[in-house]
Design a protein around this motif. Structure first.
Motif, PDB file in Angstrom:
ATOM      1  N   TYR A  78      33.249  50.834  32.243  1.00 26.33           N
ATOM      2  CA  TYR A  78      34.181  50.886  33.254  1.00 26.33           C
ATOM      3  C   TYR A  78      35.394  50.559  32.150  1.00 26.33           C
ATOM      4  CZ  TYR A  78      30.968  51.138  36.898  1.00 26.33           C
ATOM      5  OH  TYR A  78      30.026  51.546  37.491  1.00 26.33           O
ATOM      6  N   ARG A 115      28.245  48.379  41.777  1.00 30.43           N
ATOM      7  CA  ARG A 115      28.835  48.506  40.128  1.00 30.43           C
ATOM      8  C   ARG A 115      30.144  49.038  40.203  1.00 30.43           C
ATOM      9  NH1 ARG A 115      27.248  45.733  35.582  1.00 30.43           N
ATOM     10  NH2 ARG A 115      25.057  45.660  35.388  1.00 30.43           N
ATOM     11  N   SER A 116      30.363  50.100  40.925  1.00 29.91           N
ATOM     12  CA  SER A 116      31.719  50.916  41.113  1.00 29.91           C
ATOM     13  C   SER A 116      32.678  49.865  41.772  1.00 29.91           C
ATOM     14  CB  SER A 116      31.554  52.083  41.648  1.00 29.91           C
ATOM     15  OG  SER A 116      31.056  52.217  42.967  1.00 29.91           O
ATOM     16  N   ASN A 117      32.204  48.839  42.704  1.00 30.01           N
ATOM     17  CA  ASN A 117      33.485  48.108  43.581  1.00 30.01           C
ATOM     18  C   ASN A 117      33.136  46.502  42.866  1.00 30.01           C
ATOM     19  OD1 ASN A 117      33.541  50.186  45.325  1.00 30.01           O
ATOM     20  ND2 ASN A 117      31.907  49.475  46.567  1.00 30.01           N
ATOM     21  N   SER A 132      38.098  48.972  43.099  1.00 32.48           N
ATOM     22  CA  SER A 132      37.158  49.640  42.496  1.00 32.48           C
ATOM     23  C   SER A 132      37.275  49.797  41.111  1.00 32.48           C
ATOM     24  CB  SER A 132      37.039  51.028  42.967  1.00 32.48           C
ATOM     25  OG  SER A 132      38.537  51.487  42.799  1.00 32.48           O
ATOM     26  N   LYS A 133      36.245  50.202  40.267  1.00 31.11           N
ATOM     27  CA  LYS A 133      36.195  50.372  38.714  1.00 31.11           C
ATOM     28  C   LYS A 133      35.996  51.794  38.427  1.00 31.11           C
ATOM     29  CE  LYS A 133      33.085  47.088  38.760  1.00 31.11           C
ATOM     30  NZ  LYS A 133      32.164  46.086  38.370  1.00 31.11           N
ATOM     31  N   LYS A 134      36.424  52.286  37.336  1.00 34.44           N
ATOM     32  CA  LYS A 134      36.313  53.869  36.987  1.00 34.44           C
ATOM     33  C   LYS A 134      35.849  53.666  35.284  1.00 34.44           C
ATOM     34  CE  LYS A 134      39.023  55.870  40.312  1.00 34.44           C
ATOM     35  NZ  LYS A 134      40.198  56.995  40.550  1.00 34.44           N
TER      36      LYS A 134
END
Length: 261
Positions: A34, A209-211, A259-261
């Motif tokens: 990320y 994982r994405s939060n 959130s993560k990207k």
């Protein structure tokens, strides 16, 4: 104020103990894929009430490492209400209304900040906690908004700036019946510009994982070019700014999610 410091200490101690069990992975983990973390938060500090304001944060992966640790460009925007330490709610028994005796102005501060975030402890799995160190600084836009009071005489009621009230009444004999609307006076606000710097630790937890959810705990110092009068000195013939500050320090705690990207 002492209660907030105790809360900071308890949270920091608890999360630090948990963080000791989180060790950086020797190999690159999924978490490290990320590159951008964007969060929103609610903040409290030792110069505010329970809810001191709101914040937006974004961390973007930077090239290179610092002492072997991943580092991020840290961007933040905070909007907070700064209170005078002598602000006390007073009640009017006859009508049950409340207001802050002696208060003349609100101080709202908008703080855009830029700095570095360094990953001190990396999560090895979904159960762990990631710990980061943050150092950031930026300008402080101070908005000094008049505090309004509701006054009445006979059957007539109106709202006036607190600066027009001497003690409990206006010069025309109207008496205070409570606080005016929060939204009154923005058009009469004055602006001032200062600077701020903060140091913090960020404890990040994720259910997915994405939060991300977590807490940022730190200390902030802020300076303006002159004293900002929130509660003026009432001594006749004295300097109205006495008892007010141009330099502020505070401990703060921000609960964030994003959130993560």
């Amino acid at each position: 104020m002492r209660t907030i410091y105790v809360l900071f200490s308890l949270v920091l101690s608890s999360l630090s103990v948990l963080g000791q069990n989180v060790r950086p992975s020797a190999a690159e983990t999924e978490e490290e894929n990320y590159n951008t973390i964007t969060t929103f938060g609610i903040t409290t500090n030792t110069n505010s009430g329970i809810v001191g304001g709101f914040s937006f944060r974004q961390s973007r992966l930077a090239s290179g490492e610092l002492l072997g640790m991943r580092q991020y460009h840290y961007f933040s925007l905070e909007v907070v209400n700064v209170k005078h330490p002598k602000e006390i709610q007073s009640s009017i028994n006859s009508v049950g209304s409340r207001y802050i005796s002696g208060k003349e102005n609100y101080l709202f501060v908008v703080r855009p900040q830029y700095g570095r975030e360094v990953k001190l402890f990396q999560r090895d799995d979904d159960e762990g906690i990631a710990v980061s160190g943050i150092l950031a600084a930026g300008p402080s836009l101070g908005i000094i908004k008049p505090y309004y009071l509701e006054v009445s005489f006979g059957n007539t009621t109106r709202s006036v700036p607190a600066s027009e009230v001497n003690g409990f009444a206006t010069a025309t004999g109207e008496t205070v019946t409570g606080a005016g609307s929060f939204f009154q006076g923005f058009g009469q606000s004055k602006l001032t510009v200062g600077v701020n710097v903060k140091a913090a630790l960020s404890f990040e937890l994720s259910a997915f994982r994405s939060n991300t959810t977590g807490v940022e705990i730190g200390f902030l110092a802020e300076a303006f070019p002159q004293r900002i009068v929130i509660i003026p000195n009432q001594t006749q013939g004295g300097d109205r700014s006495i008892g007010n500050r141009s330099f502020f320090t505070s401990g703060y705690l921000t609960l964030f999610f994003g959130s993560k990207k």
